[in-house]
Design a protein around this motif. Structure first.
Motif, mmCIF file in Angstrom:
data_model
loop_
_atom_site.group_PDB
_atom_site.id
_atom_site.type_symbol
_atom_site.label_atom_id
_atom_site.label_comp_id
_atom_site.label_asym_id
_atom_site.label_seq_id
_atom_site.Cartn_x
_atom_site.Cartn_y
_atom_site.Cartn_z
ATOM 1 N N LEU A 123 0.741 -1.270 -0.083
ATOM 2 C CA LEU A 123 -0.037 -0.076 0.102
ATOM 3 C C LEU A 123 0.891 1.341 0.026
ATOM 4 C CD1 LEU A 123 -2.928 1.053 -0.037
ATOM 5 C CD2 LEU A 123 -2.939 0.983 2.506
ATOM 6 N N GLY A 124 1.984 1.328 0.696
ATOM 7 C CA GLY A 124 3.001 2.485 0.615
ATOM 8 C C GLY A 124 3.591 2.649 -0.590
ATOM 9 N N PHE A 125 3.832 1.365 -1.347
ATOM 10 C CA PHE A 125 4.446 1.475 -2.737
ATOM 11 C C PHE A 125 3.615 2.129 -3.657
ATOM 12 C CE2 PHE A 125 4.528 -0.761 -6.929
ATOM 13 C CZ PHE A 125 5.777 -0.236 -7.264
ATOM 14 N N ARG A 126 1.913 1.849 -3.461
ATOM 15 C CA ARG A 126 1.035 2.085 -4.454
ATOM 16 C C ARG A 126 0.727 3.544 -4.162
ATOM 17 N NH1 ARG A 126 -4.288 0.225 -6.390
ATOM 18 N NH2 ARG A 126 -4.785 1.883 -7.638
ATOM 19 N N VAL A 127 0.712 4.187 -2.971
ATOM 20 C CA VAL A 127 0.600 5.489 -2.502
ATOM 21 C C VAL A 127 1.530 6.282 -3.315
ATOM 22 C CG1 VAL A 127 0.540 7.029 -0.645
ATOM 23 C CG2 VAL A 127 -0.907 5.147 -0.381
#
Length: 156
Positions: free
Chosen positions: A15-19
């Motif tokens: 999710l951090g990567f996606r953000v």
């Protein structure tokens, strides 16, 4: 306080990567690159700023078939990010190179990533971001440029 379930860690990392990637692409669109997609970013990184690559080499670097790499090249060419050329060392060999627009997208991406990191450091604290990066370096392979995510995700 109990620990979160084990499955939360990979989901939070993803999710951090996606953000970060979503923010990058939104900013790239604002700066004149609305057609740039994450997959194209992986391809442009794999093509690099050097002498270019063949479709087979691009496919190998991204972990996809030559045909899938060819489709990505076709799309990048339509958007003006790459061009096909004849290899000066072997006229039978066709290579793909970044255009000035492709190089610009990589340069802008680097700047935007730096801005995103700076904002994370401002929000979380520079020491915490550096510690998180160091911890991730300890837990992951040394080369962060593993561009075969499309294959790994099963996209192709």
């Amino acid at each position: 306080m109990s620990s979160p379930p084990g499955f939360e860690l990979p989901l939070r990392l993803l999710l951090g990567f996606r953000v970060i990637i979503d923010e990058l692409h939104a900013e790239l669109a604002r700066r004149g690159h609305p057609g740039m997609k994450p997959m194209y970013g992986f391809a442009c990184q794999a093509i690099g700023r050097g002498g270019g690559v063949t479709a087979v080499e691009l496919g190998r670097a991204m972990g996809v078939s030559k045909q899938a790499a060819g489709k990505t090249i076709d799309q990048l060419e339509k958007l003006g990010y790459v061009e096909r050329a004849t290899d000066p060392a072997d006229a039978r060999r066709k290579i793909v190179q970044l255009t000035a627009r492709g190089v610009e997208s990589l340069t802008l991406s680097e700047q935007i990533f730096d801005q995103i990191r700076a904002r994370w450091a401002e929000t979380l604290g520079a020491d915490r971001v550096r510690a998180m990066e160091e911890d991730l370096r300890r837990m992951t392979p040394p080369d962060p440029f593993q561009l075969d995510m499309p294959r790994w995700f099963g996209t192709f």
